[in-house]
Scaffold this motif. Structure first.
Motif, PDB file in Angstrom:
ATOM      1  N   MET A 127      25.764  65.934  54.739  1.00  0.00           N
ATOM      2  CA  MET A 127      24.350  66.305  54.756  1.00  0.00           C
ATOM      3  C   MET A 127      23.592  65.482  55.795  1.00  0.00           C
ATOM      4  SD  MET A 127      23.451  66.674  50.694  1.00  0.00           S
ATOM      5  CE  MET A 127      24.488  67.610  49.562  1.00  0.00           C
ATOM      6  N   VAL A 128      23.914  64.205  55.863  1.00  0.00           N
ATOM      7  CA  VAL A 128      23.282  63.345  56.883  1.00  0.00           C
ATOM      8  C   VAL A 128      23.591  63.889  58.274  1.00  0.00           C
ATOM      9  CG1 VAL A 128      23.315  61.051  57.935  1.00  0.00           C
ATOM     10  CG2 VAL A 128      23.264  61.286  55.437  1.00  0.00           C
ATOM     11  N   ALA A 129      24.838  64.277  58.503  1.00  0.00           N
ATOM     12  CA  ALA A 129      25.228  64.816  59.809  1.00  0.00           C
ATOM     13  C   ALA A 129      24.469  66.097  60.133  1.00  0.00           C
ATOM     14  CB  ALA A 129      26.731  65.078  59.839  1.00  0.00           C
ATOM     15  N   ALA A 130      24.165  66.876  59.100  1.00  0.00           N
ATOM     16  CA  ALA A 130      23.449  68.144  59.304  1.00  0.00           C
ATOM     17  C   ALA A 130      21.950  67.954  59.394  1.00  0.00           C
ATOM     18  CB  ALA A 130      23.771  69.101  58.163  1.00  0.00           C
ATOM     19  N   GLY A 131      21.442  66.807  58.944  1.00  0.00           N
ATOM     20  CA  GLY A 131      20.006  66.568  58.960  1.00  0.00           C
ATOM     21  C   GLY A 131      19.247  67.330  57.905  1.00  0.00           C
ATOM     22  N   ARG A 132      19.948  67.693  56.830  1.00  0.00           N
ATOM     23  CA  ARG A 132      19.301  68.453  55.759  1.00  0.00           C
ATOM     24  C   ARG A 132      20.206  68.467  54.539  1.00  0.00           C
ATOM     25  NH1 ARG A 132      19.876  72.615  51.851  1.00  0.00           N
ATOM     26  NH2 ARG A 132      17.910  73.779  51.629  1.00  0.00           N
TER      27      ARG A 132
END
Length: 250
Positions: A127-132
């Protein structure tokens, strides 16, 4: 590896509130990955969802950390969840603290708190990698105050879920991830009704009579708030504990 905003992983999805959460998210067009230790029950839910169930359910006991790690690691990139609903937990044993042992506390923490911790730490990096991301933890009215229906070990574990939710909300907010808890009161799931069926009618009437709404909550009502916090329009709501309890705790 980035999480997919249109994929949800729901634990405890074989029955009750989380089965209904899975159905509702699927009806909104979200692809769902189901996790439960009861292979037969979760397979029935998967069958209901059809092609909205993205893969075979993960049949895992969330108290087995190594098995949970292996299950989450096994997810293909297209199945990495941008929505995580931590729904495993519960304890219907109304016992005084004088009758509890350390084993009761260990069990309550493993089911209700450690499972939330493990699933969150495993799913949050994508989720952090996706920014959401959206994470919703099922707490309990017991974690907000005291319990008329359970025991001190369970209350302590659910209070821990609330504290964990708030810290994660603080840490993950800069990454576009919301973390919230829903503190349900007495919901009329099959498990709860079955557990209460062994008590005298006057015992049940006394407990229900202490709820200002004067009734059990429904599974639909319980799942509705969880799904709301999973949505796109819940992006500015984080670190909250939403009470769904018919006025039992105000």
């Amino acid at each position: 590896m980035k999480a997919r905003r249109d994929v949800a992983l729901v634990t405890g999805a074989g029955a009750g509130i989380c089965a209904e959460v899975a159905r509702r998210l699927a009806a909104r067009g979200v692809g769902v990955v189901l996790l439960d230790r009861d292979a037969e029950a979760v397979a029935r839910v998967a069958g209901e969802l059809g092609d909205r169930c993205l893969r075979e359910p993960l049949v895992v006991d969330v108290t087995d950390t190594a098995a949970v790690e292996a299950a989450v690691t096994s997810l293909a990139p297209r199945h990495r969840p941008g929505i995580l609903v931590n729904g495993v937990g519960g304890d219907t044993r109304a016992r005084p603290v004088t009758e509890l042992t350390e084993a009761d506390l260990t069990s309550a923490v493993a089911h209700n708190l450690t499972s939330v911790f493990t699933m969150t730490r495993l799913c949050a990096p994508a989720m952090v990698a996706a920014g959401r991301g959206r994470i919703v933890n099922l707490a309990s009215v017991a974690g907000r105050t005291y319990s008329l229906f359970s025991n001190a070990a369970y209350v302590a574990a659910k209070a821990g879920v609330i504290g964990f939710t708030k810290q994660c909300a603080y840490e993950l907010a800069p990454h576009g991830i919301t973390v919230n808890a829903v503190a349900h009161g007495v919901i009329g799931t099959e498990r709860i009704r079955s557990a209460w069926a062994d008590n005298p009618p006057e015992w049940t009437a006394d407990r229900v009579g202490r709820i200002p709404a004067g009734r059990f909550g429904t599974v639909t009502e319980a799942a509705g708030m969880v799904c709301q916090l999973c949505g796109e329009d819940a992006g500015y709501t984080t670190g909250t504990v939403v009470d769904v309890n018919g006025g039992l705790h105000i």
